[in-house]
Design an enzyme around this catalytic site. Structure first.
Site, mmCIF file in Angstrom:
data_model
loop_
_atom_site.group_PDB
_atom_site.id
_atom_site.type_symbol
_atom_site.label_atom_id
_atom_site.label_comp_id
_atom_site.label_asym_id
_atom_site.label_seq_id
_atom_site.Cartn_x
_atom_site.Cartn_y
_atom_site.Cartn_z
ATOM 1 N N VAL A 1 0.858 -1.194 0.000
ATOM 2 C CA VAL A 1 0.000 0.000 0.000
ATOM 3 C C VAL A 1 0.891 1.241 0.000
ATOM 4 O O VAL A 1 1.751 1.394 0.867
ATOM 5 C CB VAL A 1 -0.932 0.028 1.234
ATOM 6 C CG1 VAL A 1 -1.788 1.291 1.231
ATOM 7 C CG2 VAL A 1 -1.797 -1.225 1.283
ATOM 8 N N GLY B 1 -6.910 12.259 3.748
ATOM 9 C CA GLY B 1 -8.043 11.345 3.690
ATOM 10 C C GLY B 1 -8.024 10.412 2.499
ATOM 11 O O GLY B 1 -8.860 9.518 2.395
ATOM 12 N N LEU B 2 -7.069 10.592 1.592
ATOM 13 C CA LEU B 2 -7.040 9.755 0.398
ATOM 14 C C LEU B 2 -6.653 8.314 0.732
ATOM 15 O O LEU B 2 -7.243 7.369 0.204
ATOM 16 C CB LEU B 2 -6.083 10.335 -0.651
ATOM 17 C CG LEU B 2 -6.122 9.614 -1.985
ATOM 18 C CD1 LEU B 2 -7.461 9.836 -2.674
ATOM 19 C CD2 LEU B 2 -4.993 10.054 -2.875
ATOM 20 N N GLY B 3 -5.679 8.136 1.614
ATOM 21 C CA GLY B 3 -5.266 6.785 2.000
ATOM 22 C C GLY B 3 -6.410 6.004 2.631
ATOM 23 O O GLY B 3 -6.614 4.827 2.336
ATOM 24 N N LYS B 4 -7.165 6.669 3.475
ATOM 25 C CA LYS B 4 -8.325 6.033 4.118
ATOM 26 C C LYS B 4 -9.362 5.647 3.069
ATOM 27 O O LYS B 4 -9.870 4.524 3.063
ATOM 28 C CB LYS B 4 -8.932 7.001 5.137
ATOM 29 C CG LYS B 4 -10.153 6.471 5.837
ATOM 30 C CD LYS B 4 -10.693 7.497 6.833
ATOM 31 C CE LYS B 4 -11.937 6.998 7.511
ATOM 32 N NZ LYS B 4 -12.474 7.976 8.463
ATOM 33 N N ASP C 1 4.385 -1.644 8.544
ATOM 34 C CA ASP C 1 5.511 -1.151 9.318
ATOM 35 C C ASP C 1 4.967 -0.513 10.589
ATOM 36 O O ASP C 1 3.848 0.014 10.613
ATOM 37 C CB ASP C 1 6.317 -0.133 8.518
ATOM 38 C CG ASP C 1 7.082 -0.773 7.370
ATOM 39 O OD1 ASP C 1 7.459 -1.953 7.498
ATOM 40 O OD2 ASP C 1 7.295 -0.097 6.354
ATOM 41 N N TYR D 1 -3.855 1.939 10.244
ATOM 42 C CA TYR D 1 -4.678 0.773 9.918
ATOM 43 C C TYR D 1 -5.624 0.418 11.063
ATOM 44 O O TYR D 1 -6.744 -0.028 10.817
ATOM 45 C CB TYR D 1 -3.793 -0.417 9.538
ATOM 46 C CG TYR D 1 -3.093 -0.193 8.219
ATOM 47 C CD1 TYR D 1 -3.815 -0.133 7.036
ATOM 48 C CD2 TYR D 1 -1.725 -0.008 8.160
ATOM 49 C CE1 TYR D 1 -3.186 0.091 5.822
ATOM 50 C CE2 TYR D 1 -1.084 0.218 6.951
ATOM 51 C CZ TYR D 1 -1.827 0.261 5.791
ATOM 52 O OH TYR D 1 -1.208 0.492 4.594
#
Length: 174
Positions: free
Chosen positions: A111, A121-124, A147, A154
């Site tokens: 990821v 907020g894009l990763g979420k 990591d 997460y």
């Protein structure tokens, strides 16, 4: 690395996408955060290996042989990507892939979100998209390796350390 998992029930659902056109899932974006950028997620967009390598370079990942990266993509159950469209230019800004037994379990790998789009907020949204795609195939156990510095991210998405204790083990050839 920390092994995390998320278990689902049939009622889990999240709508993060605006509309679907040509297998592109477009996001509703706040123009104050993203400006004039348009962003879409896809699971069938062709990925240039050199562009993927540049994305991985942007977050400081170690280089991997391109032939092995291609092999990993070819054998993945799901390959998801995030793209920024600015005028006529489309750029890879996010990537993830998953392996699976095609029935019960999937593991999310690799990821990455370009640093310019992190903490917005894009990763979420991207992770919810990946999970939604896996859940559409009725996969109820999703794991990932993270990591230590991103475990909290997460966990905010509902991933937890294995509730039955760490079952993951690693073999490293001598």
């Amino acid at each position: 690395m920390v092994w995390l998992q998320k278990l689902f029930t049939k009622t889990d659902n999240d709508n993060i996408l605006s509309d679907k056109t040509d297998e592109r899932d477009w996001l509703n974006l706040d123009p104050q955060i993203f400006g004039r950028s348009k962003i879409f997620f896809s699971t069938n967009q062709s990925i240039d290996l050199y562009e993927l390598e540049e994305l991985c370079d942007s977050v400081g990942w170690a280089r991997r042989p391109l032939r092995k990266v291609k092999k990993a993509l070819d054998h993945s159950y799901l390959v998801a990507s995030a793209w920024e469209v600015r005028g006529a230019k489309t750029s890879l800004i996010g990537f993830a892939r998953a392996t699976s037994d095609h029935a019960f379990n999937a593991t999310i790998w690799d990821v990455v979100i370009h640093p310019r789009f992190q903490n917005k907020g894009l990763g979420k949204a991207f992770m919810k998209y990946v999970i939604k795609k896996l859940r559409k195939d009725d996969i109820s156990n999703v794991t990932l390796f993270a990591d230590a510095h991103v475990v909290e991210f997460y966990q905010r998405l509902g991933f937890i350390p294995d509730p039955e204790g760490i079952r993951g083990m690693f073999y490293y050839p001598e």
